[in-house]
Design a protein around this motif. Structure first.
Motif, PDB file in Angstrom:
ATOM      1  N   UNK A  80       0.816  -1.193   0.000  1.00 28.15           N
ATOM      2  CA  UNK A  80       0.000   0.000   0.000  1.00 28.15           C
ATOM      3  C   UNK A  80       0.863   1.263   0.000  1.00 28.15           C
ATOM      4  N   UNK A  83       2.448   2.051  -3.302  1.00 26.48           N
ATOM      5  CA  UNK A  83       1.495   2.555  -4.288  1.00 26.48           C
ATOM      6  C   UNK A  83       1.157   4.003  -4.013  1.00 26.48           C
ATOM      7  N   UNK A  84       0.985   4.331  -2.735  1.00 23.99           N
ATOM      8  CA  UNK A  84       0.697   5.722  -2.390  1.00 23.99           C
ATOM      9  C   UNK A  84       1.885   6.610  -2.732  1.00 23.99           C
ATOM     10  N   UNK A  87       2.435   5.880  -7.449  1.00 20.36           N
ATOM     11  CA  UNK A  87       1.398   5.238  -8.266  1.00 20.36           C
ATOM     12  C   UNK A  87       1.831   5.051  -9.724  1.00 20.36           C
ATOM     13  N   UNK A  88       2.835   5.805 -10.159  1.00 24.91           N
ATOM     14  CA  UNK A  88       3.360   5.667 -11.522  1.00 24.91           C
ATOM     15  C   UNK A  88       3.803   4.240 -11.800  1.00 24.91           C
ATOM     16  N   UNK A  90       2.345   1.519 -10.814  1.00 30.39           N
ATOM     17  CA  UNK A  90       1.174   0.751 -11.234  1.00 30.39           C
ATOM     18  C   UNK A  90       0.712   1.093 -12.633  1.00 30.39           C
ATOM     19  N   UNK A  91       0.667   2.378 -12.940  1.00 36.10           N
ATOM     20  CA  UNK A  91       0.180   2.750 -14.269  1.00 36.10           C
ATOM     21  C   UNK A  91       1.152   2.238 -15.324  1.00 36.10           C
ATOM     22  N   UNK A  94       0.549  -1.512 -15.638  1.00 36.83           N
ATOM     23  CA  UNK A  94      -0.728  -1.771 -16.293  1.00 36.83           C
ATOM     24  C   UNK A  94      -0.625  -1.571 -17.801  1.00 36.83           C
ATOM     25  N   UNK A  95       0.062  -0.519 -18.199  1.00 39.06           N
ATOM     26  CA  UNK A  95       0.209  -0.265 -19.629  1.00 39.06           C
ATOM     27  C   UNK A  95       1.042  -1.331 -20.312  1.00 39.06           C
ATOM     28  N   UNK A 104      -4.182  -6.974 -14.858  1.00 39.29           N
ATOM     29  CA  UNK A 104      -3.528  -6.975 -13.554  1.00 39.29           C
ATOM     30  C   UNK A 104      -4.470  -7.413 -12.442  1.00 39.29           C
ATOM     31  N   UNK A 105      -4.092  -8.475 -11.745  1.00 35.69           N
ATOM     32  CA  UNK A 105      -4.791  -8.858 -10.525  1.00 35.69           C
ATOM     33  C   UNK A 105      -3.926  -8.331  -9.382  1.00 35.69           C
ATOM     34  N   UNK A 106      -4.475  -7.379  -8.652  1.00 39.68           N
ATOM     35  CA  UNK A 106      -3.645  -6.624  -7.723  1.00 39.68           C
ATOM     36  C   UNK A 106      -3.693  -7.163  -6.298  1.00 39.68           C
ATOM     37  N   UNK A 108      -2.294  -6.320  -2.539  1.00 37.35           N
ATOM     38  CA  UNK A 108      -1.758  -5.166  -1.840  1.00 37.35           C
ATOM     39  C   UNK A 108      -1.516  -5.461  -0.377  1.00 37.35           C
TER      40      UNK A 108
END
Lengths: 339, 339
Positions: A80, A83-84, A87-88, A90-91, A94-95, A104-106, A108
């Motif tokens: 967590x 990610x906070x 967050x870049x 994750x993006x 994902x891309x 993506x199965x996340x 956390x």
DNA sequence: CTGAAAGCGCTTACAG
DNA sequence: CTGAAAGCGCTTACAG
């Protein structure tokens, strides 16, 4: 929008058999129409698709995966906190997955100690792979292996035990130390992050190691969290209780921004005239006029692309040589350090 | 760590049949041992578990879901932009799902116009539900309905067409307008976000509507993006080309922080003496000493818990009354507005 | 307490 | 070009 369906909703999802019956063909033909099998006649295919659309049919990707062994799902494990803070990450992942038609199965975990639960759950899904943004133990890696799930570490290392794509934290920090040294800095303060955070540790050790190997006095190492407030507090405390450093190296940008504000507004010093400050990551805020932070940029997008490529390669060759990819961080010179 | 498995890796994942054979029981017994069926004798269960552990067996959750109709997966749809701006949204949703033993399958359309692809892909998974942080059209909602996937909107409304949990954007903004009015503010500037962003729009309209209904001059509305830089630019431009407002309402905190910096450091004005600034969201940075932003806090955690609860309720009663839950935003009074 | 068998929604040889 | 049938990895009546 089909009134018929809306007014008398079936209890279960529409299946290929339902469509087959309605279209007057076999279930195999429905299946083939949706997998674009070239043997199905265009007329039949069109008819099947028309009926399917009317009924609101979508093939169940996971029933399919039972046979094809491709679920289209990749687990991503990240705390967590991370990610906070970024967050870049994750993006970018994902891309990179999207380009390979993967989802993506996340997972956390609340912190690095909660990882075991996350991996246990992950194992129960038919994954095409897992990307871990947290450090994995040998036993975690072993579990993935037993469950035939390829794993790649994102911005971490697993000392030869798993594929990884990772910024050269150690080398980049050492490089900054060298540059600061050569531009005359001698008294170093290092905001090192939490003791149990491997990435911060790598960076701090790379920095301190280089300073020592240049013959300098060991930098003052301060354990912190990864936050703006943590940086603010650490610098305030260090300068009130000890000698003033001429350079502060922070293992991330949040710390560095906190450090800058503490130096400038709390301690009335000039950055970089009195004290140089260098961060790490190059998060978007680092470029703001109010900071213009000098920092090391890591390329989260490339990291993500490499990670997904490694996963693919591992699927193709489960027994192949383990790959540990290095990505260089580049120094972004802005306004907070005299070089 | 079993040397045996490591040295001669099976090609496929271990299945319940493999374990059954190795343990000398039927596949049904393996299955029952893992679903904690009370009829299985403790001895058998222990034996099966031991063999399974040795072989590295984990039941395939999605093969199971074919029969049980519970996959444990919930789709979350959020734009890249919104995740970068508010990763708290994701962590809150992930935690709320975790409590219900559900996992997040993340769909990240690049922007609101890319949503169609995301929902098409989502439909192909056997989902227990979907949480959408983007606005869905009637046709999207219809697709979810046809595929028997309950949807709930997170911080959006769907005018009676779907369940939703949503901050009262309009009311909260109106409330701030009223308070500013009553403390003497008369010339309002509103940084409204992008035209096609429904949440920003709601907030901007709530604010402007209240000002007008109090008999004030219509606020100057400026379309912006949602970024710090956007807020900085918009305020700089507005004050250079027009009369000075005595209050700036920003539809999010990033804009508000940009606005504060532009006013203070660019235009040499005092906040809040010359100009009051109010933001929205209460992101962590808003509380930093450098900003001490007065803002409206939305409770992303409650929103997430309500959203998952709505999903559960909808599964239980697919035909039940649609629920639209309101969550109030609370004004956090810090240092950037005179009230 | 356990097993044999049907079935969840698909794909894919195998026949025709 | 299409269909009947086997099978992917599970759960769950149905028997015993």
């Amino acid at each position: 929008m089909s009134r018929g369906v809306l007014s008398s909703p079936p209890v279960r999802r529409v299946t290929a058999s339902d469509v087959a019956q309605a279209a007057g063909v076999s279930q195999s033909t429905v299946s083939r129409s949706f997998s674009d099998d070239p043997r199905i006649s265009p007329t039949t295919r069109a008819h099947v698709h028309a009926v399917a659309t009317r009924m609101g049919y979508t093939p169940n990707a996971l029933a399919r995966s039972l046979i094809t062994n491709r679920s289209g799902m990749v687990a991503v494990i990240a705390t967590q906190q991370s990610i906070l803070a970024m967050p870049q990450m994750l993006t970018a992942i994902s891309q990179a997955l999207g380009r390979r038609d993967q989802r993506m199965l996340l997972f956390m975990p609340s912190d690095e100690s909660d990882v075991q639960n996350a991996v246990n759950e992950a194992w129960s899904f038919p994954l095409e792979g897992a990307i871990s943004c947290v450090t994995l133990t040998t036993s975690h890696l072993d579990g993935f292996r037993q469950n035939r799930i390829p794993v790649v570490l994102y911005n971490r290392r697993a000392s030869g035990l798993a594929d990884s794509a990772c910024t050269c934290h150690h080398a980049a920090a050492a490089d900054v130390a060298q540059r600061l040294w050569h531009s005359g800095h001698r008294r170093f303060l290092c905001l090192a992050g939490p003791e149990d955070a491997p990435v911060g540790r790598e960076r701090a050790l790379g920095f301190a190691g280089q300073v020592r190997s240049l013959g300098g006095a060991a930098p003052q190492m301060v354990e912190t969290d990864f936050s703006y407030d943590g940086g603010h507090r650490a610098v305030t405390h260090a300068l009130q209780s000890g000698p003033r450093p001429d350079a502060v190296f922070c293992v991330n940008d949040q710390l560095a921004m906190g450090a800058c504000d503490a130096l400038r507004y709390g301690l009335n010093l000039s950055v970089p005239r009195d004290v140089s400050v260098v961060g790490f990551d190059d998060i978007p805020e680092a470029a703001r006029p109010a900071y213009q932070l000098t920092t090391l940029r890591q390329d989260l997008t490339s990291l993500a692309q490499r990670a997904t490529a490694l996963l693919e390669a591992r699927r193709a060759d489960p027994e192949g040589q383990i790959q540990e990819l290095d990505l260089q961080a580049v120094l972004v010179q802005r306004q907070t350090a005299r070089f």
